[in-house]
Design a protein around this motif. Structure first.
Motif, short mmCIF file in Angstrom:
data_model
loop_
_atom_site.label_atom_id
_atom_site.label_comp_id
_atom_site.label_asym_id
_atom_site.label_seq_id
_atom_site.Cartn_x
_atom_site.Cartn_y
_atom_site.Cartn_z
N ASP A 11 13.04 54.95 -28.93
CA ASP A 11 13.45 53.56 -28.93
C ASP A 11 14.96 53.59 -29.15
N GLY A 12 15.72 53.15 -28.15
CA GLY A 12 17.17 53.29 -28.21
C GLY A 12 17.89 52.25 -29.03
N THR A 13 17.16 51.35 -29.68
CA THR A 13 17.78 50.21 -30.36
C THR A 13 18.84 50.62 -31.38
N LEU A 14 18.54 51.59 -32.21
CA LEU A 14 19.45 51.97 -33.30
C LEU A 14 20.25 53.23 -32.99
N PHE A 15 20.27 53.63 -31.72
CA PHE A 15 21.07 54.78 -31.32
C PHE A 15 22.30 54.32 -30.53
N SER A 16 23.39 55.04 -30.69
CA SER A 16 24.60 54.78 -29.89
C SER A 16 24.55 55.60 -28.60
N GLY A 17 23.40 55.57 -27.95
CA GLY A 17 23.21 56.30 -26.71
C GLY A 17 22.71 57.71 -26.93
N TRP A 18 22.62 58.46 -25.83
CA TRP A 18 22.15 59.84 -25.88
C TRP A 18 23.20 60.78 -26.41
N GLN A 19 24.39 60.75 -25.85
CA GLN A 19 25.40 61.79 -26.06
C GLN A 19 25.95 61.79 -27.47
N ARG A 20 26.08 62.99 -28.05
CA ARG A 20 26.58 63.11 -29.42
C ARG A 20 28.00 62.52 -29.52
N GLN A 21 28.24 61.83 -30.64
CA GLN A 21 29.53 61.23 -30.91
C GLN A 21 29.82 61.36 -32.39
N PRO A 22 31.08 61.60 -32.76
CA PRO A 22 31.42 61.74 -34.18
C PRO A 22 31.10 60.47 -34.96
N GLU A 23 30.47 60.63 -36.10
CA GLU A 23 30.20 59.53 -37.03
C GLU A 23 29.26 58.46 -36.46
N LYS A 24 28.54 58.78 -35.39
CA LYS A 24 27.59 57.82 -34.83
C LYS A 24 26.23 58.47 -34.68
#
Length: 267
Positions: A11-24
């Motif tokens: 469920d992508g609701t609480l994710f900042s997308g697939w790709q790894r990102q600093p502090e997210k």
């Protein structure tokens, strides 16, 4: 050295997308963290699709290599336990889960070996605001003409230059020509009897926001703002501004990744 292919739902609701990102919090970052704990070594995932924030997945695929002792079947169980909350996971479900884990040949790559994908876009077509479905559907309050949308979809199916259905900001592509093998619009109802439309699209590749822009264009056809017969000219123009709006991410699901061309093309 093992090469593992994962099938993943989230469920992508609480994710900042697939790709790894600093502090997210991202799907890739969360999976790499948990798999690193389970495998007791750093893990770097190669995902098939870099889904945006708010986009969901029913069948995302990702592969990774590592020299670790845990059996492949136990790897999935251990990782899912942590993802669901560990010791406190009884009766709970998290927003990210590994559906399967399998060993594949050493030269296999989840992204580069993929032949195509299938996406599903879910629309809730009713007047009453539905707050408990807001993260799973795109709610369109005015009635949509599904037959007109199907006529428009017929012009999109096939091999075309889909430049008009590409948002700015994505990675530069060598070509914007793609093949859409299937584009179906399926009507249904929720448990409460509200009308739904599912747009199912299968193709050999998709440009940045292509599915969401196709959806927005079909919605405008369904609302009578665009004629189905306008689609050939929109495609031929290659101009983004002539296509419809970009539908929101919440209704989009990565449904399936194909590694067999015959399966993708329905041969």
């Amino acid at each position: 050295m093992k090469n593992i292919l994962l099938t993943i739902e989230y469920d992508g609701t609480l994710f900042s997308g697939w790709q790894r990102q600093p502090e997210k919090r991202t799907v890739q970052g969360e999976l790499e963290r948990v798999l690193g704990i389970v495998c007791r070594c750093p893990v770097q995932l190669n995902g098939t699709s870099r889904t945006d924030a708010g986009v969901h997945a029913l069948g995302q695929r990702a592969s990774f290599k590592g020299d670790f002792g845990i059996p492949t079947d136990r790897l999935m169980l251990a990782a899912n336990n942590i993802l669901a909350g560990g010791m406190n996971a009884v009766g709970k479900a998290g927003d990210l889960r590994i559906l399967s884990a399998e060993e594949v040949p050493e030269d296999f790559h989840a992204r580069f070996d993929a032949k195509g994908k299938k996406y599903v876009y879910k629309i809730l077509n009713c007047q009453e605001t539905q707050i408990f479905r807001r993260n799973q559907y795109y709610q369109v309050r005015k009635e949509l003409n599904a037959d007109a949308m199907r006529r428009a979809a017929g012009y999109i199916t096939g091999t075309h230059d889909f430049k008009c259905f590409q948002s700015a900001g994505g990675q530069e592509k060598k070509t914007t020509v793609r093949t859409v093998y299937e584009l179906n619009i399926i009507e249904g109802k929720t448990e409460a009897g509200q009308r739904t439309l599912s747009i199912e699209i299968k193709g050999d590749g998709f440009l940045y926001n292509m599915v969401r822009i196709i959806t927005g264009t079909l919605v405008e056809v369904g609302l009578g703002k665009l004629s189905p017969e306008a689609l050939p000219d929109i495609l031929k123009s290659g101009q983004r501004q002539k296509a419809g709006h970009t539908a929101p991410p919440q209704g989009l699901y990565l449904s399936k990744v194909y590694y067999d061309l015959e399966d993708l093309a329905g041969l």
